[in-house]
Design a protein around this motif. Structure first.
Motif, PDB file in Angstrom:
ATOM      1  N   ALA A   1     -11.503 -15.301  32.036  1.00 48.16           N
ATOM      2  CA  ALA A   1     -12.669 -16.173  31.675  1.00 48.16           C
ATOM      3  C   ALA A   1     -11.851 -17.584  30.845  1.00 48.16           C
ATOM      4  O   ALA A   1     -12.414 -18.653  30.950  1.00 48.16           O
ATOM      5  N   LEU A   2     -10.772 -17.147  30.310  1.00 48.49           N
ATOM      6  CA  LEU A   2     -10.134 -18.234  29.446  1.00 48.49           C
ATOM      7  C   LEU A   2      -9.621 -19.385  30.179  1.00 48.49           C
ATOM      8  O   LEU A   2      -9.794 -20.515  29.788  1.00 48.49           O
ATOM      9  N   LYS A   3      -9.141 -19.051  31.539  1.00 47.69           N
ATOM     10  CA  LYS A   3      -8.503 -20.309  32.288  1.00 47.69           C
ATOM     11  C   LYS A   3      -9.677 -21.359  32.537  1.00 47.69           C
ATOM     12  O   LYS A   3      -9.297 -22.530  32.678  1.00 47.69           O
ATOM     13  N   LEU A   4     -11.001 -21.002  32.510  1.00 56.63           N
ATOM     14  CA  LEU A   4     -12.100 -21.930  32.747  1.00 56.63           C
ATOM     15  C   LEU A   4     -12.036 -22.804  31.777  1.00 56.63           C
ATOM     16  O   LEU A   4     -12.425 -24.168  31.714  1.00 56.63           O
ATOM     17  N   ILE A   5     -11.786 -22.451  30.401  1.00 59.98           N
ATOM     18  CA  ILE A   5     -12.022 -23.199  29.283  1.00 59.98           C
ATOM     19  C   ILE A   5     -10.806 -23.683  28.551  1.00 59.98           C
ATOM     20  O   ILE A   5     -10.822 -24.684  27.653  1.00 59.98           O
ATOM     21  N   PHE A   6      -9.798 -22.867  28.892  1.00 58.54           N
ATOM     22  CA  PHE A   6      -8.472 -23.439  28.383  1.00 58.54           C
ATOM     23  C   PHE A   6      -7.465 -22.727  29.201  1.00 58.54           C
ATOM     24  O   PHE A   6      -6.967 -21.684  29.031  1.00 58.54           O
ATOM     25  N   ASP A   7      -6.577 -23.823  29.764  1.00 59.41           N
ATOM     26  CA  ASP A   7      -5.729 -23.438  31.072  1.00 59.41           C
ATOM     27  C   ASP A   7      -4.370 -23.268  30.340  1.00 59.41           C
ATOM     28  O   ASP A   7      -3.466 -23.803  31.214  1.00 59.41           O
ATOM     29  N   GLN A   8      -3.941 -22.761  29.491  1.00 56.40           N
ATOM     30  CA  GLN A   8      -2.684 -22.618  29.022  1.00 56.40           C
ATOM     31  C   GLN A   8      -2.412 -21.454  28.434  1.00 56.40           C
ATOM     32  O   GLN A   8      -3.390 -20.568  27.799  1.00 56.40           O
ATOM     33  N   GLU A   9      -1.117 -20.799  28.380  1.00 54.98           N
ATOM     34  CA  GLU A   9      -0.924 -19.285  27.675  1.00 54.98           C
ATOM     35  C   GLU A   9      -0.793 -19.714  26.260  1.00 54.98           C
ATOM     36  O   GLU A   9      -0.342 -20.532  25.729  1.00 54.98           O
ATOM     37  N   LEU A  10      -1.212 -18.515  25.721  1.00 54.11           N
ATOM     38  CA  LEU A  10      -1.186 -18.534  24.128  1.00 54.11           C
ATOM     39  C   LEU A  10      -0.680 -17.188  23.655  1.00 54.11           C
ATOM     40  O   LEU A  10      -0.620 -16.149  24.137  1.00 54.11           O
ATOM     41  N   THR A  11      -0.040 -17.158  22.508  1.00 51.33           N
ATOM     42  CA  THR A  11       0.932 -16.282  22.022  1.00 51.33           C
ATOM     43  C   THR A  11       0.199 -15.396  21.010  1.00 51.33           C
ATOM     44  O   THR A  11       0.019 -14.231  21.188  1.00 51.33           O
ATOM     45  N   TRP A  12      -0.564 -16.061  19.989  1.00 49.55           N
ATOM     46  CA  TRP A  12      -0.858 -15.251  18.938  1.00 49.55           C
ATOM     47  C   TRP A  12      -2.470 -15.105  19.203  1.00 49.55           C
ATOM     48  O   TRP A  12      -3.265 -15.521  20.152  1.00 49.55           O
ATOM     49  N   HIS A  13      -3.189 -14.322  18.287  1.00 50.55           N
ATOM     50  CA  HIS A  13      -4.500 -14.179  18.341  1.00 50.55           C
ATOM     51  C   HIS A  13      -5.195 -15.659  18.313  1.00 50.55           C
ATOM     52  O   HIS A  13      -5.021 -16.291  17.411  1.00 50.55           O
ATOM     53  N   CYS A  14      -6.008 -15.945  19.207  1.00 48.94           N
ATOM     54  CA  CYS A  14      -6.790 -17.296  19.321  1.00 48.94           C
ATOM     55  C   CYS A  14      -8.455 -16.723  19.304  1.00 48.94           C
ATOM     56  O   CYS A  14      -8.510 -15.954  20.215  1.00 48.94           O
ATOM     57  N   ALA A  15      -9.156 -17.532  18.943  1.00 46.23           N
ATOM     58  CA  ALA A  15     -10.627 -17.402  18.982  1.00 46.23           C
ATOM     59  C   ALA A  15     -11.060 -18.840  19.489  1.00 46.23           C
ATOM     60  O   ALA A  15     -10.986 -19.751  18.822  1.00 46.23           O
ATOM     61  N   PHE A  16     -11.872 -18.653  20.711  1.00 44.94           N
ATOM     62  CA  PHE A  16     -12.512 -20.112  21.265  1.00 44.94           C
ATOM     63  C   PHE A  16     -13.965 -19.936  20.943  1.00 44.94           C
ATOM     64  O   PHE A  16     -14.581 -18.837  21.741  1.00 44.94           O
ATOM     65  N   ILE A  17     -14.437 -20.540  20.368  1.00 47.59           N
ATOM     66  CA  ILE A  17     -16.082 -20.408  20.176  1.00 47.59           C
ATOM     67  C   ILE A  17     -16.797 -21.741  20.472  1.00 47.59           C
ATOM     68  O   ILE A  17     -16.440 -22.911  20.459  1.00 47.59           O
ATOM     69  N   LEU A  18     -17.837 -21.524  21.310  1.00 48.64           N
ATOM     70  CA  LEU A  18     -18.506 -22.690  22.037  1.00 48.64           C
ATOM     71  C   LEU A  18     -20.043 -22.150  21.566  1.00 48.64           C
ATOM     72  O   LEU A  18     -20.387 -20.637  21.409  1.00 48.64           O
ATOM     73  N   THR A  19     -20.801 -23.190  21.197  1.00 38.49           N
ATOM     74  CA  THR A  19     -22.302 -22.748  20.726  1.00 38.49           C
ATOM     75  C   THR A  19     -23.114 -23.615  21.525  1.00 38.49           C
ATOM     76  O   THR A  19     -22.909 -24.605  22.137  1.00 38.49           O
ATOM     77  N   HIS A  20     -24.514 -22.884  21.421  1.00 35.49           N
ATOM     78  CA  HIS A  20     -25.543 -23.664  22.304  1.00 35.49           C
ATOM     79  C   HIS A  20     -25.824 -25.088  21.772  1.00 35.49           C
ATOM     80  O   HIS A  20     -26.342 -25.953  22.464  1.00 35.49           O
ATOM     81  N   THR A  21     -25.192 -25.199  20.377  1.00 37.94           N
ATOM     82  CA  THR A  21     -25.686 -26.604  19.851  1.00 37.94           C
ATOM     83  C   THR A  21     -24.690 -27.788  20.337  1.00 37.94           C
ATOM     84  O   THR A  21     -24.553 -28.958  19.937  1.00 37.94           O
ATOM     85  N   GLY A  22     -23.456 -27.164  20.871  1.00 40.60           N
ATOM     86  CA  GLY A  22     -22.473 -28.070  21.650  1.00 40.60           C
ATOM     87  C   GLY A  22     -21.163 -28.055  20.638  1.00 40.60           C
ATOM     88  O   GLY A  22     -20.357 -28.723  20.934  1.00 40.60           O
ATOM     89  N   GLU A  23     -21.253 -27.069  19.670  1.00 36.80           N
ATOM     90  CA  GLU A  23     -19.798 -27.041  18.896  1.00 36.80           C
ATOM     91  C   GLU A  23     -18.609 -26.453  19.829  1.00 36.80           C
ATOM     92  O   GLU A  23     -18.991 -25.365  20.813  1.00 36.80           O
ATOM     93  N   LYS A  24     -17.630 -27.061  19.623  1.00 34.78           N
ATOM     94  CA  LYS A  24     -16.281 -26.350  20.312  1.00 34.78           C
ATOM     95  C   LYS A  24     -15.248 -26.312  19.410  1.00 34.78           C
ATOM     96  O   LYS A  24     -14.644 -27.096  18.800  1.00 34.78           O
ATOM     97  N   ILE A  25     -14.950 -25.028  19.030  1.00 32.70           N
ATOM     98  CA  ILE A  25     -14.216 -24.682  18.084  1.00 32.70           C
ATOM     99  C   ILE A  25     -13.039 -23.791  18.507  1.00 32.70           C
ATOM    100  O   ILE A  25     -13.321 -22.809  19.326  1.00 32.70           O
ATOM    101  N   ALA A  26     -11.652 -23.880  17.994  1.00 31.94           N
ATOM    102  CA  ALA A  26     -10.669 -22.841  18.579  1.00 31.94           C
ATOM    103  C   ALA A  26      -9.928 -22.764  16.932  1.00 31.94           C
ATOM    104  O   ALA A  26      -9.555 -23.393  16.199  1.00 31.94           O
ATOM    105  N   ILE A  27      -9.762 -21.311  17.029  1.00 35.24           N
ATOM    106  CA  ILE A  27      -8.951 -20.858  15.938  1.00 35.24           C
ATOM    107  C   ILE A  27      -7.651 -20.411  16.589  1.00 35.24           C
ATOM    108  O   ILE A  27      -7.661 -19.464  17.190  1.00 35.24           O
TER     109      ILE A  27
END
Lengths: 395, 395
Positions: B40-66
């Motif tokens: 599912a990640l490729k749909l919303i971020f199509d690069q490789e990542l090394t460490w723990h990453c969290a991508f959060i999308l909310t129904h109110t439109g927030e787009k957050i990456a940790i």
């Protein structure tokens, strides 16, 4: 099917490791491996599978595959598993029958908190195993296969080492290409494109994300970390750092090299750069001096880190090194600080035969000064597996 | 970063689907995605990542990456996430803070019993989430993101459809190459090698396991299912069936075509072959006639299956069709029988815009007679997305 010998070697290693660890059986449970690969599967079966498949190895030497109709030809062609059960509708009944016959007291599954290379079982697949086995005592006997997989990856067979040496040789060739191509006005992206073209020409894969492999850093204003090489042009007086790994016949390299582009009339590398280079090399040597079987990875990192700080530079914000093999980050022990990010992996004990990177760098006013080479752990210590850069390449 | 527009479209689609499904937030939690990719990640971020990453999308439109230090440049370069938190040591505290602020009543995670495309969260990563959030109420609010991901993959944007059409065009070109290359004495493997060389030349990936893509079947004694093309030589009087899909700019095709190699003096295709071809086409047409928004996939499969059995042939031992997209098997609804192997997926409701394969075949004394094409679901029914083969290619 070129890899079958290697897979047979790894299967036999796994059976021996099960015995060493007093684990009764190892269950690798996968589906649609093209979409959701289990990093451990390639070691024991290097083809893609469509439906639910279970590969079971036992400490007594049984090699069992439970595969769906249509996948079974692939598994039978490889001839790696003595027993191949084919199902049409549902894997559950034959899995229950097989485990009931084996009655293992422990079942190692591919999940791990710390080791991504041992964490290929998805949560959905885990839930399916629990459901399929709910009327049996087996879910209570699940355990992580992480100790097994860490050993299995770490103990490189001679065939694996040959491939890894070849990957390093190919990487040297790409560094030579960069040496020939660096001149004022060339951009990071152009260097990356040149390397990509040559990799395609040599049928080499990238050891990590294609877009950031090579990682190319020109001068002091380059993006740090895992960024994609961009539009920055090299200028006289810049340091160039390249992080590059290739995949050759399924095995990876991971090396960093550096160059300096002289200003007109300049004879030598500026002192700020040569001092940084000496500190980087010294820190890597300090880590290498400590690396041997029986110690823990954080001790190796600490030696390098302390050397660097004593030399007056800032600590690097990553681990000194990681295992290399099928992946550039091949799992197993990390030569890293005791940070939460690395979990338990800095505490894993180092074994003979492991191949690690040793890598670090410091930022200077001329650019990023860094080095990365590979070492192999020997009975008494370790030795270089790649040939480290002795001096900055001056262009 | 060529794909960023597409990812932005998919992120906006995801936010809309969260709202439709009354889900508060979607959390994609990954590490070392080169080794352990989340489909599912490729749909919303199509690069490789090394460490723990969290991508959060909310129904109110927030787009957050940790994201971890060193991965953060990659994420910032893409400019897809309004808020990017960078951590050095541990993701847990910033994740807890972020979720506490959002206080979502539901958190969709990428695990699924039935849909591999929505099952990218590993069990080890799931355990880490539970541990990181153990002092919060959030683990109780976890739910599967499967309904969200199924819709997100299914609703192809115009850019996705362009790529899929191009993948089909490229596949036609490869079929033409096969037509020109078939003659008595050529082996399955030689055809496969020819196709692979042309794919490399055209920079095309294989839509499934490289070794069995194309799947090449010569005559009645070929290996069935997902075997690797072998040493069988084509003889006059043989049917040839090829299953082939390519990946073009990240999007796949999946088609089957067939040929007949005439015996000396033979004018027409033997009746046993032409009858089988008619039955296969008829069954596929029967399925296509039923396919429309609002029905369930098993109904489509049943129509084709019934037609084939009425025509006097054995049932095919697989599903009539599957979604195509980023993967040849793209998850979502299956046009398949209500077998345990397919879980709930034959019961998923069909939506407009989905692209499916329709595929089946029958074994004859001359070889495997099969066809596979793609259709796209329209408001009222469906239409061909690829151009189906009208008659057997005679060579």
């Amino acid at each position: 099917m070129a890899d079958v010998t290697l897979q047979r070697e790894k299967i036999n290693q796994a059976i021996q490791i099960l015995d060493e660890l007093q684990l009764d059986c190892w269950l690798t449970f996968v589906r649609e491996t093209g979409e959701q690969p289990d990093p451990a599967l390639k070691l024991i079966f290097d083809q893609e599978l469509t439906w639910h498949c279970a590969f079971i190895l036992t400490h007594t030497g049984e090699k069992i595959a439970i595969v769906a109709r249509y996948d079974d030809d692939l598994v039978k062609q490889g001839n790696l598993y003595n027993t191949v059960f084919t199902y049409t509708d549902n894997f559950a009944s034959v899995l229950v029958e097989t485990l009931t016959r084996l009655n293992p007291s422990s079942i190692a599954l591919n999940y791990s908190i710390d080791d991504v290379a041992a964490d290929g079982l998805t949560h959905g697949m885990y839930l399916q195993l629990v459901e399929a086995l709910k009327a049996t005592p087996f879910p209570e006997r699940f355990t992580s296969s992480s100790p097994l997989i860490s050993r299995l990856r770490s103990r490189k067979t001679s065939q694996e080492l040959v491939r890894m040496r070849q990957a390093i040789q190919e990487t040297y060739g790409l560094f030579d290409l960069i040496t020939r191509s660096l001149k004022a006005g060339v951009t990071e992206r152009e260097i990356s494109d040149l390397v990509h073209a040559k990799m395609a020409n040599r049928s080499l894969g990238s050891a990590w994300s294609y877009d950031s492999c090579p990682g190319v850093k020109f001068g002091p204003n380059t993006l740090f970390g895992h960024g994609i090489p961009g539009g920055i042009e090299i200028e006289p007086g810049f340091v160039v750092s390249v992080d590059l790994g290739v995949s050759y016949a399924g095995y990876c390299s991971d090396l960093q090299r550096m160059w300096y582009l002289r200003k007109p009339g300049e004879q030598n590398v500026p002192e700020v750069v040569s001092q940084a280079f000496a500190a980087v090399k010294g820190a890597i040597e300090a880590g290498k001096a400590v690396l041997k079987p029986g110690i823990q990875g954080w001790q190796v990192d600490a030696a390098a880190r302390e050397y660097l700080v004593q030399a007056g530079y800032s600590e690097y914000q990553h681990a000194l090194g990681h295992g290399v093999g099928r992946y550039a980050h091949d799992g197993g022990p990390i030569l890293g600080p005791r940070w939460a990010r690395y979990g338990e992996t800095p505490y894993y004990t180092i074994e003979e035969g492991l191949v690690f990177t040793l890598e670090l760098g410091v930022m200077t006013e001329r650019g990023y000064v860094s080095q990365e080479d590979e070492v192999i752990v020997t009975a008494q210590g370790c030795e270089w597996f790649s040939q480290p850069q002795d001096a900055i390449y001056v262009v």
